[in-house]
Scaffold this motif. Structure first.
Motif, PDB file in Angstrom:
ATOM      1  N   ALA A  93      33.360  25.484  29.890  1.00 16.73           N
ATOM      2  CA  ALA A  93      33.533  26.123  31.942  1.00 16.73           C
ATOM      3  C   ALA A  93      34.587  25.657  32.114  1.00 16.73           C
ATOM      4  CB  ALA A  93      32.429  25.072  32.139  1.00 16.73           C
ATOM      5  N   HIS A  94      35.156  24.647  32.355  1.00 11.32           N
ATOM      6  CA  HIS A  94      36.647  24.118  32.647  1.00 11.32           C
ATOM      7  C   HIS A  94      37.269  25.755  32.574  1.00 11.32           C
ATOM      8  CE1 HIS A  94      34.499  20.996  33.449  1.00 11.32           C
ATOM      9  NE2 HIS A  94      35.571  20.424  34.331  1.00 11.32           N
ATOM     10  N   ARG A  95      37.332  25.666  30.848  1.00 12.50           N
ATOM     11  CA  ARG A  95      38.504  26.759  30.558  1.00 12.50           C
ATOM     12  C   ARG A  95      38.664  28.258  31.393  1.00 12.50           C
ATOM     13  NH1 ARG A  95      40.740  26.527  25.748  1.00 12.50           N
ATOM     14  NH2 ARG A  95      39.935  28.657  24.743  1.00 12.50           N
ATOM     15  N   THR A  96      37.136  27.997  31.162  1.00 12.35           N
ATOM     16  CA  THR A  96      36.957  29.691  32.223  1.00 12.35           C
ATOM     17  C   THR A  96      37.018  29.761  33.412  1.00 12.35           C
ATOM     18  OG1 THR A  96      34.605  30.462  30.276  1.00 12.35           O
ATOM     19  CG2 THR A  96      34.673  31.025  32.518  1.00 12.35           C
ATOM     20  N   PHE A  97      36.820  28.773  34.342  1.00 13.37           N
ATOM     21  CA  PHE A  97      36.921  28.741  35.366  1.00 13.37           C
ATOM     22  C   PHE A  97      38.720  28.788  35.682  1.00 13.37           C
ATOM     23  CE2 PHE A  97      38.411  26.965  39.696  1.00 13.37           C
ATOM     24  CZ  PHE A  97      37.104  27.494  40.669  1.00 13.37           C
ATOM     25  N   ALA A  98      39.098  27.977  35.195  1.00 12.57           N
ATOM     26  CA  ALA A  98      41.023  28.091  35.412  1.00 12.57           C
ATOM     27  C   ALA A  98      41.495  29.310  34.736  1.00 12.57           C
ATOM     28  CB  ALA A  98      41.191  27.464  34.128  1.00 12.57           C
ATOM     29  N   ASN A  99      40.871  30.231  33.706  1.00 11.78           N
ATOM     30  CA  ASN A  99      41.429  31.786  33.222  1.00 11.78           C
ATOM     31  C   ASN A  99      41.068  32.344  34.496  1.00 11.78           C
ATOM     32  OD1 ASN A  99      41.618  32.798  31.094  1.00 11.78           O
ATOM     33  ND2 ASN A  99      40.188  34.111  32.396  1.00 11.78           N
ATOM     34  N   TRP A 100      39.765  32.634  34.984  1.00 15.20           N
ATOM     35  CA  TRP A 100      39.738  33.625  36.020  1.00 15.20           C
ATOM     36  C   TRP A 100      40.425  32.913  36.797  1.00 15.20           C
ATOM     37  CZ3 TRP A 100      38.235  31.446  40.371  1.00 15.20           C
ATOM     38  CH2 TRP A 100      37.628  32.479  41.910  1.00 15.20           C
ATOM     39  N   ALA A 101      40.755  31.727  37.473  1.00 13.64           N
ATOM     40  CA  ALA A 101      41.188  31.837  38.731  1.00 13.64           C
ATOM     41  C   ALA A 101      42.766  31.753  38.551  1.00 13.64           C
ATOM     42  CB  ALA A 101      41.297  30.165  39.348  1.00 13.64           C
ATOM     43  N   GLY A 102      43.622  32.045  37.969  1.00 14.97           N
ATOM     44  CA  GLY A 102      44.837  32.462  37.758  1.00 14.97           C
ATOM     45  C   GLY A 102      44.752  33.746  37.225  1.00 14.97           C
ATOM     46  N   CYS A 103      43.468  34.660  36.647  1.00 13.58           N
ATOM     47  CA  CYS A 103      43.462  35.941  36.535  1.00 13.58           C
ATOM     48  C   CYS A 103      43.467  36.625  38.577  1.00 13.58           C
ATOM     49  CB  CYS A 103      42.301  36.368  35.830  1.00 13.58           C
ATOM     50  SG  CYS A 103      42.661  36.241  34.321  1.00 13.58           S
ATOM     51  N   ALA A 104      42.907  35.428  38.844  1.00 14.23           N
ATOM     52  CA  ALA A 104      42.414  35.714  40.468  1.00 14.23           C
ATOM     53  C   ALA A 104      43.748  35.966  41.547  1.00 14.23           C
ATOM     54  CB  ALA A 104      41.503  35.349  41.449  1.00 14.23           C
ATOM     55  N   VAL A 105      44.873  34.466  40.939  1.00 18.78           N
ATOM     56  CA  VAL A 105      45.970  34.566  41.911  1.00 18.78           C
ATOM     57  C   VAL A 105      47.034  35.479  41.555  1.00 18.78           C
ATOM     58  CG1 VAL A 105      48.110  33.528  42.354  1.00 18.78           C
ATOM     59  CG2 VAL A 105      45.429  31.996  42.361  1.00 18.78           C
ATOM     60  N   GLY A 106      47.113  35.632  40.390  1.00 19.46           N
ATOM     61  CA  GLY A 106      47.912  37.003  39.914  1.00 19.46           C
ATOM     62  C   GLY A 106      48.265  38.029  40.050  1.00 19.46           C
ATOM     63  N   PRO A 107      46.949  39.241  40.970  1.00 16.53           N
ATOM     64  CA  PRO A 107      46.804  40.536  40.977  1.00 16.53           C
ATOM     65  C   PRO A 107      47.126  40.019  43.160  1.00 16.53           C
ATOM     66  CG  PRO A 107      45.611  40.327  39.540  1.00 16.53           C
ATOM     67  CD  PRO A 107      45.666  38.663  40.078  1.00 16.53           C
ATOM     68  N   SER A 108      46.904  39.422  43.264  1.00 17.36           N
ATOM     69  CA  SER A 108      46.971  38.928  44.832  1.00 17.36           C
ATOM     70  C   SER A 108      47.232  39.239  45.860  1.00 17.36           C
ATOM     71  CB  SER A 108      46.929  37.323  45.426  1.00 17.36           C
ATOM     72  OG  SER A 108      48.071  36.996  45.063  1.00 17.36           O
ATOM     73  N   THR A 109      48.873  39.888  45.457  1.00 14.31           N
ATOM     74  CA  THR A 109      49.574  41.513  46.713  1.00 14.31           C
ATOM     75  C   THR A 109      49.639  42.290  45.683  1.00 14.31           C
ATOM     76  OG1 THR A 109      51.579  40.620  45.475  1.00 14.31           O
ATOM     77  CG2 THR A 109      51.069  39.410  47.318  1.00 14.31           C
ATOM     78  N   HIS A 110      48.476  43.138  45.076  1.00 16.83           N
ATOM     79  CA  HIS A 110      48.486  44.178  44.268  1.00 16.83           C
ATOM     80  C   HIS A 110      48.375  45.270  45.837  1.00 16.83           C
ATOM     81  CE1 HIS A 110      47.127  47.501  41.357  1.00 16.83           C
ATOM     82  NE2 HIS A 110      47.950  46.971  40.969  1.00 16.83           N
ATOM     83  N   GLU A 111      48.918  45.989  45.596  1.00 14.98           N
ATOM     84  CA  GLU A 111      48.066  47.836  46.150  1.00 14.98           C
ATOM     85  C   GLU A 111      46.367  47.522  46.067  1.00 14.98           C
ATOM     86  OE1 GLU A 111      49.720  51.024  45.066  1.00 14.98           O
ATOM     87  OE2 GLU A 111      49.252  50.939  43.031  1.00 14.98           O
ATOM     88  N   THR A 112      45.632  46.955  44.927  1.00 12.71           N
ATOM     89  CA  THR A 112      44.858  47.458  44.540  1.00 12.71           C
ATOM     90  C   THR A 112      43.667  46.004  46.151  1.00 12.71           C
ATOM     91  OG1 THR A 112      44.241  47.889  42.529  1.00 12.71           O
ATOM     92  CG2 THR A 112      42.769  47.068  43.320  1.00 12.71           C
ATOM     93  N   ILE A 113      44.438  45.242  46.175  1.00  8.57           N
ATOM     94  CA  ILE A 113      44.023  43.763  47.027  1.00  8.57           C
ATOM     95  C   ILE A 113      44.324  44.614  47.998  1.00  8.57           C
ATOM     96  CG2 ILE A 113      43.833  42.148  47.791  1.00  8.57           C
ATOM     97  CD1 ILE A 113      42.757  42.655  44.695  1.00  8.57           C
ATOM     98  N   GLU A 114      45.478  44.446  48.288  1.00 10.11           N
ATOM     99  CA  GLU A 114      45.914  45.310  49.899  1.00 10.11           C
ATOM    100  C   GLU A 114      45.049  46.029  50.950  1.00 10.11           C
ATOM    101  OE1 GLU A 114      48.343  43.819  51.115  1.00 10.11           O
ATOM    102  OE2 GLU A 114      49.784  42.300  50.432  1.00 10.11           O
ATOM    103  N   ALA A 115      44.693  46.687  49.825  1.00  7.14           N
ATOM    104  CA  ALA A 115      43.385  47.948  50.339  1.00  7.14           C
ATOM    105  C   ALA A 115      42.192  47.669  50.449  1.00  7.14           C
ATOM    106  CB  ALA A 115      43.766  49.423  49.162  1.00  7.14           C
ATOM    107  N   ALA A 116      41.881  46.814  49.577  1.00 10.92           N
ATOM    108  CA  ALA A 116      40.404  46.315  50.204  1.00 10.92           C
ATOM    109  C   ALA A 116      40.431  45.620  51.138  1.00 10.92           C
ATOM    110  CB  ALA A 116      39.649  46.256  48.872  1.00 10.92           C
ATOM    111  N   LEU A 117      41.665  44.155  50.970  1.00 11.57           N
ATOM    112  CA  LEU A 117      41.301  43.885  52.465  1.00 11.57           C
ATOM    113  C   LEU A 117      41.289  43.901  53.641  1.00 11.57           C
ATOM    114  CD1 LEU A 117      41.865  40.972  53.324  1.00 11.57           C
ATOM    115  CD2 LEU A 117      43.928  41.182  52.738  1.00 11.57           C
ATOM    116  N   GLY A 118      42.673  45.412  53.733  1.00 12.06           N
ATOM    117  CA  GLY A 118      42.061  46.537  54.945  1.00 12.06           C
ATOM    118  C   GLY A 118      41.212  46.671  55.456  1.00 12.06           C
ATOM    119  N   ALA A 119      40.756  47.123  54.447  1.00 10.49           N
ATOM    120  CA  ALA A 119      38.957  46.977  54.560  1.00 10.49           C
ATOM    121  C   ALA A 119      38.601  46.600  55.661  1.00 10.49           C
ATOM    122  CB  ALA A 119      38.046  48.178  52.987  1.00 10.49           C
ATOM    123  N   VAL A 120      37.952  45.556  54.926  1.00  6.30           N
ATOM    124  CA  VAL A 120      37.741  43.970  55.172  1.00  6.30           C
ATOM    125  C   VAL A 120      37.984  43.741  56.557  1.00  6.30           C
ATOM    126  CG1 VAL A 120      37.246  41.560  54.863  1.00  6.30           C
ATOM    127  CG2 VAL A 120      36.795  43.086  52.235  1.00  6.30           C
TER     128      VAL A 120
END
Length: 458
Positions: A41-68
């Motif tokens: 469970a801890h490995r799963t959470f840590a892997n998810w967290a890294g995967c969420a931080v890595g693309p945080s400035t990607h254009e996909t997130i910028e576009a979605a955040l703009g809509a939000v």
């Protein structure tokens, strides 16, 4: 009139799946599992967290955040990797999108579900708002993953073959279950939350290779969180929303193996079957990448020496990743041809190898065009047979039965940390990244989520 869905007569006498799962979610004891499950469970959470931080400035997130932001959300919860705060439902959405943007997240290989995206994204946002402990978050994660994967087991592969992206179309149930647990809902309320979520499946495979693929776990996270909140306030749904003849599972699939849900519930745990990607692309490509990296290293190959690469693989590889001429990074993640090319040229297939400029590189295109895929139904979808011919006429062969990152060849904690560091350091810096990793891997011991969130935001 006999109820039918497609070609199979619906089962009017199915077990009470919705009620059974709701009682499990509400009543299973905290840390009611082995140390091995706890560690995973801890490995799963840590892997998810890294995967969420890595693309945080990607254009996909910028576009979605703009809509939000158009909705003027209140600042209830954090967007990982950024300084932004939005309402908790949209934080779940955005972190779920981000965690799947690089296609680098976890995989429950039995169903090809990426279970953490919907579940972890929802409970972190809700937990931040509620002031939850790390222990509560880990409990909710294990239980939410169990619900989504057990439902997935019952309907896979028929459901997936129809064109559903199973991460999103079961993830809203895992998210609803996990959020119900975090809110402390009773079994009846949880049953309603699952029922509400059952009317909101997310995700079609047609969207693979576009920004909308990572929307699926994000959308499922938001759906599940909202369903739990609605149930908390007395909103109702069918108590048989999952198993009824016109319920979710029988509408989803001609195959509904109820035993996959009911047997050993609360005794065996699907999170123990979770795996983590060493390569930032569709999971069925991983054996081919592993093969090409091994051939490159064993024979010290240079790109100009490659004359031809012949892959023999399961038809699913062609179906999911047969994009011969991808034009950007999102499409390249579903190109076995591009992935083999970068594996041979660079000896890796991380997110950097799926940058748009790499996809369009003449060097990469030149090697990519030398890769041939032959469909062979006798080969398992997790295996590959590769023959590489060099310009001087030599032939090199390798057969990969299971790739690195599989259950048979799991990534170590050291390898997971290296992946986490590679994704997080460019966003958060080395010091915060180290702190974030340590907090993720000791989450159950944290009395609150403040330190974790501080380490993972700007």
């Amino acid at each position: 009139m006999t109820a039918r869905n497609t070609t199979v007569v619906a089962d009017a006498n199915a077990p009470a799946i919705t009620q059974l799962l709701a009682e499990f979610v509400a009543n299973h004891p905290s840390k009611g599992w082995s140390d091995a499950v706890e560690a995973q469970a801890h490995r799963t959470f840590a892997n998810w967290a890294g995967c969420a931080v890595g693309p945080s400035t990607h254009e996909t997130i910028e576009a979605a955040l703009g809509a939000v932001k158009e909705l003027a959300p209140s600042a209830q919860a954090s967007v990982l990797g950024r300084s932004d705060r939005v309402d908790m439902a949209n934080a779940a959405l955005l972190n779920g999108i981000s965690s799947h943007t690089f296609d680098f997240d976890d995989t429950h290989l039995k169903t090809i579900i990426h279970p953490a995206g919907p579940v972890a994204s929802a409970i972190l946002a809700l937990g931040e708002h509620l002031g939850s402990t790390g222990r509560q978050l880990i409990d909710a994660l294990v239980i939410g993953v169990e619900v989504s994967c057990r439902v997935g087991n019952a309907v896979y592969p028929n459901h997936y073959d129809r064109g559903w992206h199973i991460t999103g179309s079961t993830g809203m149930l895992g998210s609803a279950a996990a959020c119900s647990r975090l809110l402390g809902l009773n079994a009846k309320q949880t049953q309603m939350a699952l029922g509400i979520a059952a009317s909101q499946p997310v995700g079609l495979r047609e969207q693979f290779g576009t920004m909308t693929k990572p929307f699926h776990p994000g959308g499922a996270a938001k759906v599940g969180l909202m369903s739990a909140l609605m149930a908390k306030h007395g909103y109702t749904a069918s108590p048989r929303a999952l198993e009824a003849p016109r319920g979710l599972m029988q509408v989803f699939s001609d195959k509904t193996d109820w035993k996959e849900v009911t047997e050993n519930l609360g005794k065996s745990w699907e999170i123990e079957l979770n795996t983590y990607k060493p390569f930032a692309c569709g999971i069925v490509i991983h054996p081919a990448i592993d093969a090409c990296v091994q051939l490159r290293e064993k024979h010290n190959l240079k790109p100009e020496q490659v004359a031809k690469v012949t892959l023999k693989a399961h038809p699913l590889v062609q179906e999911l990743t047969g994009k011969k001429t991808p034009t950007d990074g999102l499409l390249a993640k579903f190109s076995v041809f591009h992935s083999c090319a970068v594996a041979l040229i660079y000896g890796r297939a991380g997110e950097h190898e799926y940058a748009d400029d790499v996809v369009r590189s003449p060097l990469v295109i030149g090697v990519r065009d030398k890769v041939e895929l032959i469909v062979d139904r006798s080969i398992h979808e997790a295996s590959v047979d590769v023959t590489l011919e060099t310009t001087d006429g030599q032939k090199h062969h390798i057969y990969i039965e299971r790739a690195i990152g599989s259950l048979e060849k799991p990534m170590s904690n050291e390898q997971l940390k290296a992946k986490f560091v590679d994704q997080s350091t460019p966003i958060l810096g080395a010091a915060k990244t180290e702190e974030a990793w340590n907090l993720c891997m000791s989450l159950a011991a944290q009395k609150d989520l403040k330190a974790l969130l501080k380490s993972m935001t700007q």
